[in-house]
Design a protein around this motif. Structure first.
Motif, PDB file in Angstrom:
ATOM      1  N   LYS A   1       0.835  -1.196   0.000  1.00 47.85           N
ATOM      2  CA  LYS A   1       0.000   0.000   0.000  1.00 47.85           C
ATOM      3  C   LYS A   1       0.873   1.250   0.000  1.00 47.85           C
ATOM      4  O   LYS A   1       2.023   1.218   0.440  1.00 47.85           O
ATOM      5  N   THR A   2       0.289   2.319  -0.489  1.00 51.78           N
ATOM      6  CA  THR A   2       1.021   3.586  -0.548  1.00 51.78           C
ATOM      7  C   THR A   2       0.706   4.443   0.665  1.00 51.78           C
ATOM      8  O   THR A   2      -0.464   4.620   1.022  1.00 51.78           O
ATOM      9  N   LEU A   3       1.754   4.937   1.284  1.00 48.97           N
ATOM     10  CA  LEU A   3       1.622   5.795   2.459  1.00 48.97           C
ATOM     11  C   LEU A   3       2.200   7.159   2.108  1.00 48.97           C
ATOM     12  O   LEU A   3       3.224   7.243   1.434  1.00 48.97           O
ATOM     13  N   LEU A   4       1.512   8.204   2.533  1.00 49.97           N
ATOM     14  CA  LEU A   4       2.057   9.544   2.317  1.00 49.97           C
ATOM     15  C   LEU A   4       1.834  10.392   3.548  1.00 49.97           C
ATOM     16  O   LEU A   4       0.770  10.326   4.175  1.00 49.97           O
ATOM     17  N   SER A   5       2.855  11.171   3.903  1.00 48.44           N
ATOM     18  CA  SER A   5       2.630  12.193   4.916  1.00 48.44           C
ATOM     19  C   SER A   5       3.481  13.416   4.611  1.00 48.44           C
ATOM     20  O   SER A   5       4.478  13.319   3.887  1.00 48.44           O
ATOM     21  N   GLY A   6       3.047  14.526   5.135  1.00 46.37           N
ATOM     22  CA  GLY A   6       3.778  15.776   4.933  1.00 46.37           C
ATOM     23  C   GLY A   6       4.217  16.336   6.267  1.00 46.37           C
ATOM     24  O   GLY A   6       3.560  16.134   7.281  1.00 46.37           O
ATOM     25  N   VAL A   7       5.337  17.023   6.249  1.00 43.72           N
ATOM     26  CA  VAL A   7       5.871  17.623   7.468  1.00 43.72           C
ATOM     27  C   VAL A   7       6.126  19.098   7.195  1.00 43.72           C
ATOM     28  O   VAL A   7       6.825  19.439   6.239  1.00 43.72           O
ATOM     29  N   LYS A   8       5.561  19.938   8.028  1.00 43.53           N
ATOM     30  CA  LYS A   8       5.801  21.370   7.827  1.00 43.53           C
ATOM     31  C   LYS A   8       7.167  21.754   8.384  1.00 43.53           C
ATOM     32  O   LYS A   8       7.514  21.359   9.490  1.00 43.53           O
ATOM     33  N   PRO A   9       7.946  22.498   7.614  1.00 46.57           N
ATOM     34  CA  PRO A   9       9.278  22.883   8.082  1.00 46.57           C
ATOM     35  C   PRO A   9       9.192  24.094   9.005  1.00 46.57           C
ATOM     36  O   PRO A   9       9.320  25.232   8.561  1.00 46.57           O
ATOM     37  N   THR A  10       8.946  23.850  10.267  1.00 50.49           N
ATOM     38  CA  THR A  10       8.760  24.964  11.190  1.00 50.49           C
ATOM     39  C   THR A  10       9.552  24.762  12.474  1.00 50.49           C
ATOM     40  O   THR A  10       8.975  24.605  13.545  1.00 50.49           O
ATOM     41  N   GLY A  11      10.869  24.724  12.368  1.00 50.29           N
ATOM     42  CA  GLY A  11      11.686  24.773  13.582  1.00 50.29           C
ATOM     43  C   GLY A  11      12.125  23.445  14.150  1.00 50.29           C
ATOM     44  O   GLY A  11      11.871  22.387  13.575  1.00 50.29           O
ATOM     45  N   ARG A  12      12.789  23.525  15.287  1.00 47.77           N
ATOM     46  CA  ARG A  12      13.453  22.355  15.864  1.00 47.77           C
ATOM     47  C   ARG A  12      12.473  21.339  16.458  1.00 47.77           C
ATOM     48  O   ARG A  12      11.628  21.708  17.272  1.00 47.77           O
ATOM     49  N   PRO A  13      12.621  20.067  16.117  1.00 50.95           N
ATOM     50  CA  PRO A  13      11.751  19.064  16.730  1.00 50.95           C
ATOM     51  C   PRO A  13      12.197  18.763  18.172  1.00 50.95           C
ATOM     52  O   PRO A  13      13.361  18.966  18.518  1.00 50.95           O
ATOM     53  N   HIS A  14      11.276  18.276  18.991  1.00 48.50           N
ATOM     54  CA  HIS A  14      11.624  17.892  20.359  1.00 48.50           C
ATOM     55  C   HIS A  14      11.350  16.399  20.543  1.00 48.50           C
ATOM     56  O   HIS A  14      10.805  15.750  19.640  1.00 48.50           O
ATOM     57  N   ILE A  15      11.725  15.877  21.702  1.00 48.96           N
ATOM     58  CA  ILE A  15      11.602  14.422  21.854  1.00 48.96           C
ATOM     59  C   ILE A  15      10.139  13.972  21.849  1.00 48.96           C
ATOM     60  O   ILE A  15       9.837  12.840  21.503  1.00 48.96           O
ATOM     61  N   GLY A  16       9.221  14.867  22.171  1.00 49.38           N
ATOM     62  CA  GLY A  16       7.786  14.543  22.062  1.00 49.38           C
ATOM     63  C   GLY A  16       7.393  14.324  20.604  1.00 49.38           C
ATOM     64  O   GLY A  16       6.667  13.385  20.284  1.00 49.38           O
ATOM     65  N   ASN A  17       7.890  15.179  19.696  1.00 49.29           N
ATOM     66  CA  ASN A  17       7.625  14.988  18.263  1.00 49.29           C
ATOM     67  C   ASN A  17       8.218  13.656  17.799  1.00 49.29           C
ATOM     68  O   ASN A  17       7.624  12.940  16.994  1.00 49.29           O
ATOM     69  N   TYR A  18       9.407  13.360  18.320  1.00 54.80           N
ATOM     70  CA  TYR A  18      10.096  12.143  17.883  1.00 54.80           C
ATOM     71  C   TYR A  18       9.285  10.902  18.253  1.00 54.80           C
ATOM     72  O   TYR A  18       8.951  10.082  17.393  1.00 54.80           O
ATOM     73  N   PHE A  19       8.939  10.773  19.540  1.00 54.86           N
ATOM     74  CA  PHE A  19       8.221   9.570  19.965  1.00 54.86           C
ATOM     75  C   PHE A  19       6.772   9.586  19.498  1.00 54.86           C
ATOM     76  O   PHE A  19       6.162   8.541  19.321  1.00 54.86           O
ATOM     77  N   GLY A  20       6.214  10.787  19.293  1.00 54.02           N
ATOM     78  CA  GLY A  20       4.822  10.883  18.871  1.00 54.02           C
ATOM     79  C   GLY A  20       4.629  10.572  17.397  1.00 54.02           C
ATOM     80  O   GLY A  20       3.634   9.963  17.030  1.00 54.02           O
ATOM     81  N   ALA A  21       5.536  11.005  16.533  1.00 53.99           N
ATOM     82  CA  ALA A  21       5.284  10.856  15.106  1.00 53.99           C
ATOM     83  C   ALA A  21       6.515  10.471  14.295  1.00 53.99           C
ATOM     84  O   ALA A  21       6.489   9.492  13.555  1.00 53.99           O
ATOM     85  N   MET A  22       7.593  11.206  14.457  1.00 53.28           N
ATOM     86  CA  MET A  22       8.733  11.060  13.526  1.00 53.28           C
ATOM     87  C   MET A  22       9.244   9.626  13.454  1.00 53.28           C
ATOM     88  O   MET A  22       9.472   9.075  12.377  1.00 53.28           O
ATOM     89  N   LYS A  23       9.387   9.015  14.627  1.00 51.45           N
ATOM     90  CA  LYS A  23       9.928   7.659  14.710  1.00 51.45           C
ATOM     91  C   LYS A  23       9.016   6.679  13.962  1.00 51.45           C
ATOM     92  O   LYS A  23       9.492   5.699  13.390  1.00 51.45           O
ATOM     93  N   GLN A  24       7.711   6.971  13.985  1.00 54.81           N
ATOM     94  CA  GLN A  24       6.774   6.033  13.358  1.00 54.81           C
ATOM     95  C   GLN A  24       6.921   6.017  11.834  1.00 54.81           C
ATOM     96  O   GLN A  24       6.721   4.992  11.195  1.00 54.81           O
ATOM     97  N   PHE A  25       7.304   7.155  11.247  1.00 48.51           N
ATOM     98  CA  PHE A  25       7.562   7.149   9.795  1.00 48.51           C
ATOM     99  C   PHE A  25       8.714   6.204   9.479  1.00 48.51           C
ATOM    100  O   PHE A  25       8.713   5.529   8.455  1.00 48.51           O
ATOM    101  N   VAL A  26       9.692   6.204  10.370  1.00 46.73           N
ATOM    102  CA  VAL A  26      10.856   5.338  10.160  1.00 46.73           C
ATOM    103  C   VAL A  26      10.425   3.871  10.265  1.00 46.73           C
ATOM    104  O   VAL A  26      10.790   3.039   9.441  1.00 46.73           O
ATOM    105  N   ASP A  27       9.603   3.571  11.274  1.00 47.49           N
ATOM    106  CA  ASP A  27       9.155   2.186  11.447  1.00 47.49           C
ATOM    107  C   ASP A  27       8.263   1.732  10.287  1.00 47.49           C
ATOM    108  O   ASP A  27       8.321   0.582   9.881  1.00 47.49           O
ATOM    109  N   LEU A  28       7.440   2.650   9.758  1.00 45.09           N
ATOM    110  CA  LEU A  28       6.465   2.267   8.727  1.00 45.09           C
ATOM    111  C   LEU A  28       7.083   2.101   7.335  1.00 45.09           C
ATOM    112  O   LEU A  28       6.482   1.485   6.459  1.00 45.09           O
ATOM    113  N   GLN A  29       8.274   2.678   7.143  1.00 44.12           N
ATOM    114  CA  GLN A  29       8.814   2.700   5.777  1.00 44.12           C
ATOM    115  C   GLN A  29       9.119   1.302   5.222  1.00 44.12           C
ATOM    116  O   GLN A  29       9.223   1.133   4.015  1.00 44.12           O
TER     117      GLN A  29
END
Ligand code: TRP
Length: 324
Positions: free
Chosen positions: A2-30
């Protein structure tokens, strides 16, 4: 796949909440999807603070470096920037002509902006339409997003349906994949970690930043020897995110048996944050210096997504009548 798509707005430094909440999951799903992740630079322009060429271009490179550093692999995930695909704005226009102003006025993001009496630019108003174009142009099946973006995917389904009704079956309806935070990461004040609360730990923080942020975690006046309830302790609640089950059990034991003072608890947290962040930060430092690499990733991603986009847009233009 299946095809997965997501977009990320380029708005500043990520924090560890962003990492565990979303960013890491893109890595796992790829590994499980045909993945597209793009940098939503056109969406970012709806914010006046980004309307500065240096800020927008720097933020775009920064977010790309962030994602490469955490392990998004350009071989597995097509990484591109939205503005490299001008067809999304063309498709957005076709969509703009199919949906009504009152329909878009019901969108939460618009209503919130209006309630705050903000001067709302047309980009903010059309934000969900551009997002529908992002999603539908690559025939995405699933769209991983935070809960706040759920309505945008619903609007996307409505728009796909409307287009199909008017012009014949063209788009499939995508489904949102809500990224439930595996664990909500608390900020240093105990509220949810969020830039707007000023309580974050940046994902690529320096050792000094880590020390000074952890030093600011408020504590009560319990003595060293007193037992402490880990579950209501904010040092622990941040710390546990970084631990495997055995380490977690050992740390809980230290808190609840007494003898662990707040100074030592903070030193332990600092040590584990440094251990977790250092390799990510080192990798990111290396990547951000390598402008040629960043440009190459974007150029390759653009080429890959273009193939999908060109085929889709040929179909769309024929249906609309702009191509014959
Ligand atoms: N609106 C999303 C956000 O703020 C970013 C985004 C833009 C997006 N286009 C998208 C997400 C398409 C998923 C699919 O987080």
């Amino acid at each position: 796949m299946k095809t997965l798509l997501s977009g990320v707005k380029p708005t500043g430094r990520p924090h560890i909440g962003n990492y565990f909440g979303a960013m890491k999951q893109f890595v796992d799903l790829q590994n499980d999807y045909n993945s597209f992740v793009f940098i939503a630079d056109l969406h970012a322009l709806t914010s006046p603070e980004i309307q500065d060429s240096k800020i927008l271009s720097q933020n775009t490179k920064d977010v790309l470096a962030d994602y490469l550093a955490i392990g998004l692999d350009p071989e597995k995930t097509t990484l591109y920037k939205q503005s490299d695909i001008p067809e999304v704005t063309e498709l957005e226009w076709y969509f703009n002509c199919l949906i009504t102003v009152p329909y878009l006025m019901r969108a939460h993001a618009f209503k919130d902006a209006e309630a705050k009496n903000k001067e709302i630019n047309v980009g903010v108003f059309n934000y969900p339409v551009l997002m529908a174009a992002d999603i539908l142009i690559v025939n995405a099946d699933v769209v991983p997003v935070g809960r706040d973006q759920k309505q945008h995917v619903e609007i996307t389904r409505d728009i796909a349906g409307k287009f199909n009704n008017v012009y014949g079956e063209t788009f499939k309806a995508p489904t949102e994949m809500i990224l439930e935070e595996v664990e909500t990461v608390p900020g240093i004040d105990g509220q949810k970690m969020s830039k707007s609360y000023g309580n974050t730990i940046p994902l690529f923080a320096t050792d000094d930043e880590i020390r000074s942020i952890v030093a600011k975690i408020p504590t009560d006046s319990k003595a060293v020897e007193e037992a402490k309830d880990p579950d209501t302790n904010n040092i622990y609640n941040i710390h546990k995110i970084l631990l495997n089950p055995e380490e977690n059990t050992a740390l809980r034991h230290k808190y609840s048996t007494g003898g662990l003072g707040y100074k030592e608890a903070k030193d332990l947290l600092v040590a584990d944050l440094i251990k977790f962040i250092t390799p990510l930060r080192d990798k990111r430092d290396e990547i951000i210096k390598d402008e040629a690499l960043l440009l190459k990733v974007l150029a390759d991603g653009k080429e890959k997504v273009r193939k999908v986009v060109e085929a889709k847009m040929a179909e769309v233009r024929k249906k609309v009548g702009t191509q014959f």
